[in-house]
Design a protein around this motif. Sequence first.
Motif, PDB file in Angstrom:
ATOM      1  N   PRO A   1       9.208  16.689  -8.635  1.00  0.00           N
ATOM      2  CA  PRO A   1       8.788  15.334  -9.029  1.00  0.00           C
ATOM      3  C   PRO A   1       7.392  15.011  -8.505  1.00  0.00           C
ATOM      4  O   PRO A   1       6.938  15.585  -7.508  1.00  0.00           O
ATOM      5  CB  PRO A   1       9.850  14.431  -8.371  1.00  0.00           C
ATOM      6  CG  PRO A   1      10.987  15.323  -8.029  1.00  0.00           C
ATOM      7  CD  PRO A   1      10.411  16.675  -7.795  1.00  0.00           C
ATOM      8  N   LYS A   2       6.746  14.094  -9.166  1.00  0.00           N
ATOM      9  CA  LYS A   2       5.369  13.752  -8.817  1.00  0.00           C
ATOM     10  C   LYS A   2       5.251  13.349  -7.358  1.00  0.00           C
ATOM     11  O   LYS A   2       4.314  13.763  -6.658  1.00  0.00           O
ATOM     12  CB  LYS A   2       4.876  12.629  -9.733  1.00  0.00           C
ATOM     13  CG  LYS A   2       3.434  12.227  -9.481  1.00  0.00           C
ATOM     14  CD  LYS A   2       3.002  11.135 -10.443  1.00  0.00           C
ATOM     15  CE  LYS A   2       1.566  10.700 -10.172  1.00  0.00           C
ATOM     16  NZ  LYS A   2       1.147   9.597 -11.086  1.00  0.00           N
ATOM     17  N   HIS A   3       6.197  12.536  -6.867  1.00  0.00           N
ATOM     18  CA  HIS A   3       6.081  12.038  -5.499  1.00  0.00           C
ATOM     19  C   HIS A   3       6.360  13.112  -4.451  1.00  0.00           C
ATOM     20  O   HIS A   3       6.081  12.908  -3.267  1.00  0.00           O
ATOM     21  CB  HIS A   3       7.027  10.847  -5.288  1.00  0.00           C
ATOM     22  CG  HIS A   3       8.481  11.216  -5.302  1.00  0.00           C
ATOM     23  ND1 HIS A   3       9.220  11.260  -6.461  1.00  0.00           N
ATOM     24  CD2 HIS A   3       9.334  11.574  -4.305  1.00  0.00           C
ATOM     25  CE1 HIS A   3      10.453  11.611  -6.182  1.00  0.00           C
ATOM     26  NE2 HIS A   3      10.553  11.817  -4.887  1.00  0.00           N
ATOM     27  N   MET A   4       6.921  14.256  -4.872  1.00  0.00           N
ATOM     28  CA  MET A   4       7.223  15.316  -3.916  1.00  0.00           C
ATOM     29  C   MET A   4       6.202  16.448  -3.956  1.00  0.00           C
ATOM     30  O   MET A   4       6.336  17.419  -3.209  1.00  0.00           O
ATOM     31  CB  MET A   4       8.615  15.904  -4.214  1.00  0.00           C
ATOM     32  CG  MET A   4       9.768  14.991  -3.862  1.00  0.00           C
ATOM     33  SD  MET A   4       9.842  14.588  -2.104  1.00  0.00           S
ATOM     34  CE  MET A   4      10.175  16.199  -1.383  1.00  0.00           C
ATOM     35  N   ARG A   5       5.173  16.321  -4.777  1.00  0.00           N
ATOM     36  CA  ARG A   5       4.245  17.441  -4.926  1.00  0.00           C
ATOM     37  C   ARG A   5       3.434  17.689  -3.664  1.00  0.00           C
ATOM     38  O   ARG A   5       3.229  18.851  -3.266  1.00  0.00           O
ATOM     39  CB  ARG A   5       3.332  17.194  -6.130  1.00  0.00           C
ATOM     40  CG  ARG A   5       4.073  17.383  -7.448  1.00  0.00           C
ATOM     41  CD  ARG A   5       3.241  16.981  -8.646  1.00  0.00           C
ATOM     42  NE  ARG A   5       4.065  16.996  -9.860  1.00  0.00           N
ATOM     43  CZ  ARG A   5       3.689  16.480 -11.017  1.00  0.00           C
ATOM     44  NH1 ARG A   5       2.504  15.899 -11.126  1.00  0.00           N
ATOM     45  NH2 ARG A   5       4.492  16.535 -12.056  1.00  0.00           N
TER      46      ARG A   5
END
Length: 523
Positions: A121-125
């Motif tokens: 996910p974007k927030h975990m990149r």
Amino acid sequence: MVSAPTEDPAGSIKRQAIVIVHGQGEQRPMGTIRDFVRALWQDNPELDTPGEDHPRPRPIWIVPDDKSGLYELQRITTPEHNGRRSDFFELYYADLLNATPLRNLWRWIKRLLWVDPAYVPKHMRWPWRFFWALTVLSAISALLAILAFPQLFDVNWYDHYVFAPEARRGQLISLAGLLLILLPKFLRPMGFLRALPRRGLVLVIAIGILDSFGWNFHVFNLMLLGTLAYLASTLLLPYFGDAASYLSAQTETVQSRQGVRNRGLALLKALHNDPEYDRVVIIAHSLGSVLAYDLLHILWREVGPTKDNPPTSEAIEAFGELDAFVRCAPKDVWSVDEVGRYQRLQWRLFRSLSGQKPGTGDSAYSGWKISDLITLGSPLSSAEFLVTDGHDDFTRMKTERVLPTAPPQPYDETRGALYEDPQKGMAAHHAAVFSAVRWTNIFDRVDSPLFLLGDAISGPLAGSDRFGPGIADINVEITWGRLGWRVFTHNWYWTDTAQDGDPPAAHLRAFRKAVGLERSSDQ
């Protein structure tokens, strides 16, 4: 749009149980629950009645109780207040995940490292990239240490460190750091030195050692490798090891996962069967939120108003109003007002089910007693990364009702949570638990390359692309200390970080409101 009624069809709540599900790590029995009781009851000014004297902390009783199944745990109970009494229980499971084999952890780490980047996910990149960088750094450091072994053994390091004149400055720096740690421990007048940060003093000692060896690269690399090994043994294995044992369904983890769930179900069923309790609230932190989510799904299938324990006509009416609201509501995202109306309808359904007495259906269980799930710092915000294999798999599992959502996935194109069984009549389907259970998710996430600000583990859960628009997401901003630090706030949700004399911190007020120890029917 269907309006939500405010009446309480099953009477007032006299006694309630609050179940605390701790997060991962080497938790002590009864360690976490005391902090929650202090925040929600003992030091909570919002429960004060005007004109009455309210001692701080409010009194509690610690009572032996066998519902948890562990003699290490006890019930914390409050005196009756405004006609209601609260009992706090801890669902403790750290001992069941304590023996995490290294191969389980390594298998889970490999899965996270080699996952398709499209699944991240974007927030975990940024955390994922940092994890990769740390892994590469560890590998390079270990390789350099191995290659340097012959050279390291050729140097008389003892004589260099102890007798060399150029090592004196570093020795004094290290000695100073060591004394600042030890003096306040053994000399009471030096107690003021405890205010110095322990990690900073350890860093001073390390700098002194490096200076004594003339800032030799090989010594620096060995210290770096030792630091990484220390972090792996004290942080990676205890914390991520629990996640590896519970989130990863492998041959070696089936028994531990089953043991954790059995213990949780035993506690929740015991509370369900106790006629003294009118309401049960589950508060879950971090990995505990994943466990609580699973337990609610299993418990609903076993004791909820499904075809094996049909709901009463009153509950069927409440189900119908809930389904009618969902049909008229937007499909993707709800406003705060729409979530509020949905939760009031959920409360009415919960009160209808909790008033269902034994013998109404074929089951011996008395209705449904769990009203609320409050998740704090939940990793379920990254479920498509941590639990399933990407967004498509996550969507499929929700559609197939493997993963319950709020509101529940419809039974078919014409029916919602409620359907008609040919033999038993109207009943709720097996994944409709969030028809009756209100889900409030409190998080503090900062979407930034500086992912250590706030709580990178947490995140929003509401929306059709997550766990449904019927979840009340509350984004808080936790600061602590006089300087207003925002570094890794994952363990601060139930702590009042406000300065002395100031009102309680906003995140704590939001948490207390979500639990609602003295909530009435129209709230």
